[in-house]
Design a protein around this motif. Structure first.
Motif, PDB file in Angstrom:
ATOM      1  N   GLY A 265       9.100  21.479  -9.393  1.00 49.22           N
ATOM      2  CA  GLY A 265       9.951  20.852  -8.391  1.00 49.22           C
ATOM      3  C   GLY A 265       9.166  20.138  -7.310  1.00 49.22           C
ATOM      4  N   GLU A 266       7.881  19.909  -7.549  1.00 49.74           N
ATOM      5  CA  GLU A 266       7.026  19.257  -6.550  1.00 49.74           C
ATOM      6  C   GLU A 266       7.001  17.749  -6.779  1.00 49.74           C
ATOM      7  N   LEU A 267       6.880  17.017  -5.696  1.00 49.42           N
ATOM      8  CA  LEU A 267       6.857  15.553  -5.768  1.00 49.42           C
ATOM      9  C   LEU A 267       5.499  15.063  -6.250  1.00 49.42           C
ATOM     10  N   GLU A 268       5.517  14.182  -7.239  1.00 49.28           N
ATOM     11  CA  GLU A 268       4.297  13.565  -7.751  1.00 49.28           C
ATOM     12  C   GLU A 268       4.540  12.064  -7.909  1.00 49.28           C
ATOM     13  N   PHE A 269       3.434  11.322  -8.052  1.00 46.68           N
ATOM     14  CA  PHE A 269       3.556   9.876  -8.224  1.00 46.68           C
ATOM     15  C   PHE A 269       2.762   9.427  -9.445  1.00 46.68           C
ATOM     16  N   ASN A 270       3.391   8.585 -10.253  1.00 43.84           N
ATOM     17  CA  ASN A 270       2.700   7.921 -11.358  1.00 43.84           C
ATOM     18  C   ASN A 270       2.231   6.554 -10.865  1.00 43.84           C
ATOM     19  N   ASN A 271       0.936   6.297 -10.995  1.00 40.58           N
ATOM     20  CA  ASN A 271       0.364   5.054 -10.483  1.00 40.58           C
ATOM     21  C   ASN A 271       0.246   4.002 -11.580  1.00 40.58           C
ATOM     22  N   ASP A 272       0.631   2.794 -11.266  1.00 43.67           N
ATOM     23  CA  ASP A 272       0.486   1.658 -12.178  1.00 43.67           C
ATOM     24  C   ASP A 272      -0.237   0.542 -11.422  1.00 43.67           C
ATOM     25  N   ALA A 273      -1.564   0.489 -11.617  1.00 34.28           N
ATOM     26  CA  ALA A 273      -2.364  -0.546 -10.952  1.00 34.28           C
ATOM     27  C   ALA A 273      -2.270  -1.824 -11.788  1.00 34.28           C
ATOM     28  N   PHE A 274      -1.255  -2.631 -11.523  1.00 39.37           N
ATOM     29  CA  PHE A 274      -0.991  -3.791 -12.377  1.00 39.37           C
ATOM     30  C   PHE A 274      -1.731  -5.054 -11.946  1.00 39.37           C
ATOM     31  N   LEU A 275      -2.417  -4.993 -10.813  1.00 42.33           N
ATOM     32  CA  LEU A 275      -3.146  -6.172 -10.343  1.00 42.33           C
ATOM     33  C   LEU A 275      -4.419  -5.727  -9.641  1.00 42.33           C
ATOM     34  N   GLU A 276      -5.545  -6.359 -10.013  1.00 37.14           N
ATOM     35  CA  GLU A 276      -6.812  -5.951  -9.417  1.00 37.14           C
ATOM     36  C   GLU A 276      -7.671  -7.170  -9.082  1.00 37.14           C
ATOM     37  N   TYR A 277      -8.056  -7.260  -7.823  1.00 34.46           N
ATOM     38  CA  TYR A 277      -9.003  -8.261  -7.318  1.00 34.46           C
ATOM     39  C   TYR A 277      -8.605  -9.704  -7.652  1.00 34.46           C
ATOM     40  N   ILE A 278      -7.371 -10.076  -7.320  1.00 31.42           N
ATOM     41  CA  ILE A 278      -6.938 -11.462  -7.501  1.00 31.42           C
ATOM     42  C   ILE A 278      -7.246 -12.232  -6.219  1.00 31.42           C
ATOM     43  N   TYR A 279      -7.677 -13.491  -6.385  1.00 28.74           N
ATOM     44  CA  TYR A 279      -8.017 -14.314  -5.215  1.00 28.74           C
ATOM     45  C   TYR A 279      -6.749 -14.659  -4.448  1.00 28.74           C
ATOM     46  N   LEU A 280      -6.850 -14.545  -3.131  1.00 26.40           N
ATOM     47  CA  LEU A 280      -5.719 -14.825  -2.254  1.00 26.40           C
ATOM     48  C   LEU A 280      -6.124 -15.950  -1.300  1.00 26.40           C
ATOM     49  N   ASN A 281      -5.438 -17.090  -1.390  1.00 24.78           N
ATOM     50  CA  ASN A 281      -5.802 -18.186  -0.496  1.00 24.78           C
ATOM     51  C   ASN A 281      -5.387 -17.863   0.942  1.00 24.78           C
ATOM     52  N   SER A 282      -5.820 -18.694   1.876  1.00 26.02           N
ATOM     53  CA  SER A 282      -5.596 -18.413   3.298  1.00 26.02           C
ATOM     54  C   SER A 282      -4.102 -18.394   3.650  1.00 26.02           C
ATOM     55  N   GLU A 283      -3.312 -19.240   2.967  1.00 25.86           N
ATOM     56  CA  GLU A 283      -1.874 -19.295   3.264  1.00 25.86           C
ATOM     57  C   GLU A 283      -1.182 -17.994   2.866  1.00 25.86           C
ATOM     58  N   LEU A 284      -1.473 -17.510   1.645  1.00 26.59           N
ATOM     59  CA  LEU A 284      -0.862 -16.268   1.192  1.00 26.59           C
ATOM     60  C   LEU A 284      -1.353 -15.071   2.017  1.00 26.59           C
ATOM     61  N   THR A 285      -2.623 -15.109   2.406  1.00 26.43           N
ATOM     62  CA  THR A 285      -3.167 -14.032   3.239  1.00 26.43           C
ATOM     63  C   THR A 285      -2.434 -13.974   4.567  1.00 26.43           C
ATOM     64  N   GLN A 286      -2.195 -15.147   5.139  1.00 27.88           N
ATOM     65  CA  GLN A 286      -1.479 -15.195   6.409  1.00 27.88           C
ATOM     66  C   GLN A 286      -0.034 -14.728   6.253  1.00 27.88           C
ATOM     67  N   HIS A 287       0.612 -15.103   5.147  1.00 29.66           N
ATOM     68  CA  HIS A 287       1.981 -14.660   4.881  1.00 29.66           C
ATOM     69  C   HIS A 287       2.035 -13.118   4.849  1.00 29.66           C
ATOM     70  N   LEU A 288       1.042 -12.533   4.200  1.00 31.01           N
ATOM     71  CA  LEU A 288       1.000 -11.072   4.062  1.00 31.01           C
ATOM     72  C   LEU A 288       0.802 -10.420   5.429  1.00 31.01           C
ATOM     73  N   LYS A 289      -0.093 -10.960   6.218  1.00 31.28           N
ATOM     74  CA  LYS A 289      -0.364 -10.397   7.538  1.00 31.28           C
ATOM     75  C   LYS A 289       0.853 -10.566   8.476  1.00 31.28           C
ATOM     76  N   THR A 290       1.542 -11.693   8.340  1.00 29.36           N
ATOM     77  CA  THR A 290       2.737 -11.932   9.160  1.00 29.36           C
ATOM     78  C   THR A 290       3.843 -10.947   8.798  1.00 29.36           C
ATOM     79  N   LEU A 291       3.964 -10.693   7.501  1.00 25.81           N
ATOM     80  CA  LEU A 291       4.979  -9.751   7.039  1.00 25.81           C
ATOM     81  C   LEU A 291       4.728  -8.350   7.602  1.00 25.81           C
ATOM     82  N   ILE A 292       3.454  -7.960   7.638  1.00 22.64           N
ATOM     83  CA  ILE A 292       3.100  -6.639   8.209  1.00 22.64           C
ATOM     84  C   ILE A 292       3.393  -6.607   9.700  1.00 22.64           C
ATOM     85  N   ALA A 293       3.059  -7.702  10.391  1.00 23.97           N
ATOM     86  CA  ALA A 293       3.273  -7.762  11.842  1.00 23.97           C
ATOM     87  C   ALA A 293       4.749  -7.660  12.185  1.00 23.97           C
ATOM     88  N   LYS A 294       5.596  -8.226  11.329  1.00 28.27           N
ATOM     89  CA  LYS A 294       7.037  -8.188  11.605  1.00 28.27           C
ATOM     90  C   LYS A 294       7.600  -6.787  11.419  1.00 28.27           C
TER      91      LYS A 294
END
Length: 294
Positions: A265-294
């Motif tokens: 009855g204990e909580l566990e998590f199954n991990n699915d690492a479906f993406l690893e080390y993909i290049y993120l341009n400056s626009e997408l990086t900023q979008h991600l940071k803005t989303l966190i800030a909001k």
């Protein structure tokens, strides 16, 4: 710019100096601790986990002490050094363990379980380590007669050899594989430094990971429009790891964490690492940071 990070294959020659220092200091200490642990803990099932712990410690020691400090971005070299470290740690363990056998004293316990008191003689152990032919000669004799039993039967000969081979594989596999992950992490060649990893606040579970991956690969500015911060970490959610350099380069890894309940009855998590080390341009990086800030 490549869509995914790939190690350059380079390394700092000082990594070999770090390896020598670890081989002379850390690996003998780990071998000593492992030999004493399996000598004084006469439970084969516990010894299995002790062997795994020994293996992980070897792998982590090489990962941090050689790969990270030596700035190794060469996977074949990492595999070679890690495997060699595992062999050396095992060899030191054998030198200590054989000396424990030689100096074995009184035994305590019952016919089912017990321990034999022993301690190494440091000079003797060094002599064994420096004379492989003598050490392996003792190992051959020990294999012939055995030193421990299972269900009142002494384990020796072929059966004992099989157990030793399995033990070696348990130790060498993780010890060799763990450092590969460290050598594969993003490294900034311009700044001659590893990217800084930052785990972002948890997001909602990614229901269609293939679409998200394709959008990031195509630098689609709408890639993260469906993202929102997770409000309950005991439910399905996703983890974003952002790797950033001082030269405004960014890579992203994502894994889904699906919540499950085990038999207790204990909580566990199954991990699915479906993406690893993909290049993120400056626009997408900023979008991600803005989303966190909001």
């Amino acid at each position: 710019m490549a869509k995914y990070y790939a190690p350059s294959g380079k390394f700092n020659p000082i990594a070999f100096l770090y390896f020598i220092l670890i081989a002379l200091i850390a690996l003998p200490i780990l071998g000593l601790a492992y030999a004493y642990a399996i000598w004084y803990i006469p439970f084969i099932y516990i010894n299995f986990f002790i062997a795994l712990a020994f293996s992980f410690l070897i792998g982590l020691t090489i990962s941090h002490g050689v790969v990270k400090f030596g700035k190794i971005r060469n996977v074949p070299l990492t595999i070679g050094l890690s495997f060699l470290a595992g062999i050396m740690a095992l060899y030191f363990h054998w030198a200590v363990w054989v000396d424990l056998v030689i100096n074995a004293g009184e035994s305590y316990g019952s016919s089912r379980i017990g321990i034999t008191v022993s301690n190494i003689k440091l000079f003797q152990t060094f002599n064994l380590a420096l004379q492989p032919d003598v050490l392996f000669g003792f190992i051959g004799e020990i294999n012939q007669y055995g030193t421990w039993g299972f269900k009142s039967a002494t384990v020796s000969g072929t059966f004992l050899t099989i157990i030793w081979v399995i033990e070696a594989l348990i130790i060498l596999a993780p010890a060799t594989l763990i450092p590969i992950g460290y050598a594969s992490e993003p490294f900034c060649e311009l700044g001659n430094a590893w990217f800084k990893e930052k785990e972002l606040p948890a997001f909602n579970y990614i229901e269609t990971p293939t679409q998200l991956v394709k959008a990031i690969e195509n630098s689609n500015p709408e890639a993260f429009k469906e993202l929102s911060l997770a409000n309950n970490l005991e439910k399905n959610h996703s983890i974003f790891s952002l790797y950033s350099s001082n030269h405004n380069e960014n890579y992203l890894s994502i894994k889904n964490k699906r919540a499950t309940t085990n038999k207790k009855g204990e909580l566990e998590f199954n991990n699915d690492a479906f993406l690893e080390y993909i290049y993120l341009n400056s626009e997408l990086t900023q979008h991600l940071k803005t989303l966190i800030a909001k």
